[in-house]
Design a protein around this motif. Structure first.
Motif, PDB file in Angstrom:
ATOM      1  N   GLN A  61     -16.586  11.802 -17.305  1.00 35.12           N
ATOM      2  CA  GLN A  61     -15.779  10.685 -16.817  1.00 35.12           C
ATOM      3  C   GLN A  61     -16.716   9.572 -16.363  1.00 35.12           C
ATOM      4  OE1 GLN A  61     -12.685  11.597 -13.934  1.00 35.12           O
ATOM      5  NE2 GLN A  61     -13.107   9.681 -12.886  1.00 35.12           N
ATOM      6  N   ASN A 114      -5.602   5.985 -13.923  1.00 38.62           N
ATOM      7  CA  ASN A 114      -6.257   5.792 -15.219  1.00 38.62           C
ATOM      8  C   ASN A 114      -7.697   6.298 -15.177  1.00 38.62           C
ATOM      9  OD1 ASN A 114      -4.109   4.099 -16.502  1.00 38.62           O
ATOM     10  ND2 ASN A 114      -4.555   2.849 -14.705  1.00 38.62           N
ATOM     11  N   LEU A 161     -11.217   7.077 -17.879  1.00 37.15           N
ATOM     12  CA  LEU A 161     -11.873   7.013 -19.187  1.00 37.15           C
ATOM     13  C   LEU A 161     -13.005   8.026 -19.230  1.00 37.15           C
ATOM     14  CD1 LEU A 161     -12.203   3.238 -20.114  1.00 37.15           C
ATOM     15  CD2 LEU A 161     -10.906   4.993 -21.313  1.00 37.15           C
ATOM     16  N   TYR A 213      -8.840   8.509 -23.109  1.00 34.18           N
ATOM     17  CA  TYR A 213      -8.131   7.835 -22.021  1.00 34.18           C
ATOM     18  C   TYR A 213      -7.105   8.815 -21.471  1.00 34.18           C
ATOM     19  CZ  TYR A 213      -4.636   5.037 -19.656  1.00 34.18           C
ATOM     20  OH  TYR A 213      -3.742   4.562 -18.731  1.00 34.18           O
ATOM     21  N   TYR A 231      -3.147  12.377 -22.378  1.00 36.83           N
ATOM     22  CA  TYR A 231      -4.344  11.688 -22.832  1.00 36.83           C
ATOM     23  C   TYR A 231      -4.297  11.406 -24.320  1.00 36.83           C
ATOM     24  CZ  TYR A 231      -5.905  16.461 -23.999  1.00 36.83           C
ATOM     25  OH  TYR A 231      -6.006  17.729 -24.494  1.00 36.83           O
TER      26      TYR A 231
END
Length: 125
Positions: A11, A18, A20, A40, A51
């Motif tokens: 990560q 949220n 990514l 995501y 995701y």
């Protein structure tokens, strides 16, 4: 076809619900794939998230053609999505749909698709 998968993900961004990740999946599903990419994740509740991901890399495909047999490396990409259910702080149950595509090569003709429906455990460190 039985699919085996191992994924390393890191990560690098979080903002509320949220997240990514950079991920490197290692998958065998009729061919061997390594397709690094982005994932995501959107957190629905404290324990449930959905995701989506996409990546590009290489596939090793084995072909048996009368004049050209053996393993061949080929460009590949993947995309898909899944559901992550956090069981504990360190373990999640995941289900995902992932589709791999390879690009055409002159000796093999058209590119191939490798769809994979998978379920398993994720370990968070």
């Amino acid at each position: 076809i039985i699919t085996l998968q191992a994924v390393y993900a890191r990560q690098f961004y979080e903002n509320g619900k949220n997240r990514l990740y950079f991920e490197i999946p290692f998958v065998t599903s009729g061919a061997e794939f390594v397709t690094p990419g982005m994932r995501y994740q959107f957190t629905l509740t404290n324990r449930i998230g959905i995701y989506a991901f996409a990546g590009a890399g290489v596939a090793a495909q084995q072909r048996f053609v009368s004049n050209d047999s053996g393993w061949r490396a080929n460009f590949a990409y993947d995309f898909g999505g899944g559901l992550d259910v956090r069981l504990t702080r360190l373990i999640s149950l995941r289900g995902e749909l992932r589709k791999f595509r390879t690009t055409p090569q002159p000796t093999f003709g058209f590119g191939e698709a490798y769809p994979a429906a998978q379920a398993g455990f994720a370990f968070h460190f």
